[in-house]
Motif scaffolding. Sequence first.
Motif, PDB file in Angstrom:
ATOM      1  N   ARG A  20       3.893   5.753  -6.587  1.00 45.51           N
ATOM      2  CA  ARG A  20       3.187   5.770  -7.860  1.00 45.51           C
ATOM      3  C   ARG A  20       1.956   6.673  -7.831  1.00 45.51           C
ATOM      4  N   GLY A  21       1.523   7.046  -6.629  1.00 41.01           N
ATOM      5  CA  GLY A  21       0.355   7.910  -6.511  1.00 41.01           C
ATOM      6  C   GLY A  21      -0.927   7.258  -6.946  1.00 41.01           C
ATOM      7  N   ALA A  43      -1.315  -6.387  -7.942  1.00 41.16           N
ATOM      8  CA  ALA A  43      -0.781  -7.660  -7.469  1.00 41.16           C
ATOM      9  C   ALA A  43       0.708  -7.771  -7.760  1.00 41.16           C
ATOM     10  N   GLY A  44       1.164  -7.127  -8.832  1.00 41.39           N
ATOM     11  CA  GLY A  44       2.585  -7.181  -9.144  1.00 41.39           C
ATOM     12  C   GLY A  44       3.454  -6.545  -8.079  1.00 41.39           C
ATOM     13  N   ASP A  45       2.881  -5.602  -7.316  1.00 41.73           N
ATOM     14  CA  ASP A  45       3.641  -4.977  -6.229  1.00 41.73           C
ATOM     15  C   ASP A  45       4.001  -5.985  -5.142  1.00 41.73           C
ATOM     16  N   GLY A  94       0.802  -1.209   0.000  1.00 43.16           N
ATOM     17  CA  GLY A  94       0.000   0.000   0.000  1.00 43.16           C
ATOM     18  C   GLY A  94       0.838   1.263   0.000  1.00 43.16           C
ATOM     19  N   ILE A  95       1.934   1.261   0.769  1.00 41.64           N
ATOM     20  CA  ILE A  95       2.815   2.435   0.824  1.00 41.64           C
ATOM     21  C   ILE A  95       3.504   2.657  -0.515  1.00 41.64           C
TER      22      ILE A  95
END
Length: 363
Positions: free
Chosen positions: A307-308, A313-315, A300-301
């Motif tokens: 990225r704003g 899911a890739g994160d 989330g951060i």
Amino acid sequence: MTTEDLKTAPKLQRPPAEQRYATELAKLAAEDESPRPPGWALSLQAARTFIVGDDSRGISRKFVGDPSLIDRALVTLATNRGLMLVGEPGTAKSLLSELIAAAVSGDSTLTIQGGASTTEDQIAYSWNYSLLVSEGPTERALVPAPLLRGMSEGRVVRFEEITRCPLEVQDSLLSPLSDRVLAIPELEGDSMVFAREGFNIIATANTRDRGVNEMSAALKRRFNFETVFPIADFKTELDLVEAEASAALARSGVPAPPSRDVLEVLVRVFRDLRVGDANSGRPQAVMSTAEAVSVAHAVGIKAWYLRGGTAEAGDIVDCMAGAAAKDNAEDLARLRRYLEQKAPKRKGPHWESLYQARNLLPG
């Protein structure tokens, strides 16, 4: 400090349970008509409700697990035996000990953090050396540690990671647990501290640390052991990860958590890796619910501050490398095989995003 200073002062990242849930504790205490064990702030029924929750009374659920475990833990603390919480890392043993201490004593801060360098001074008491030199060993020169404070004030003492301590340090609990007394031989005259009603000890130990500093048989006899198991149900674990990640992200200034679909992928990955398979086995790293919450927090951060936008899911791949691998190259290889072999078999755009991000893994 002025009122304006208090408003602008940095907030605590994680206040103790008795502060976070002060309103609930006060409500339960005011409505509590059941008998209370001597020295307890709440009855067993009210303490149980504080931990497992009651929607009809506005009491939130704080621990996800078997309610009968809570019953046995509270009954143990009402006796003269200590409570030992054991289990895999990340199964909320420390959280449970904190909640119980807050409910029983109204104070969860009398905590000893076990480790290889923990000494008896950090457990029981030490001395103000300036006063010791000028006055000798007097009560004024005495600096109480959590155990001495818990005994003299009648409160629950928490001992985290007790098996990380040397055996002779662990055994300093023998007399306080059996005879409810602590000797301070340096003091003249009244050198014995007798525990007041309400005193007891909650200790925690990770099963992965078993054998590091195995407890003596004498100390084991003075504890009742309760195992805290990982969450078995997928939906229950997902709900917990969503709730805890949302709270953590709110404290970090992120207005919204990752979508539930993204969190479903995260929790499924953790559960798959936790079980392992015949070819690659289980990672040595702890794939616990607590680690899943940490990764969801990082996801989330990353999405909000770098990225704003919203999390994808890739994160997950980029943020979980340190959780799943730590410093173990084999665990990193296991995670890579999972992404290459199992992720493509799952259906949906989020699993496709996870698969496409596999090259973000280091190495």
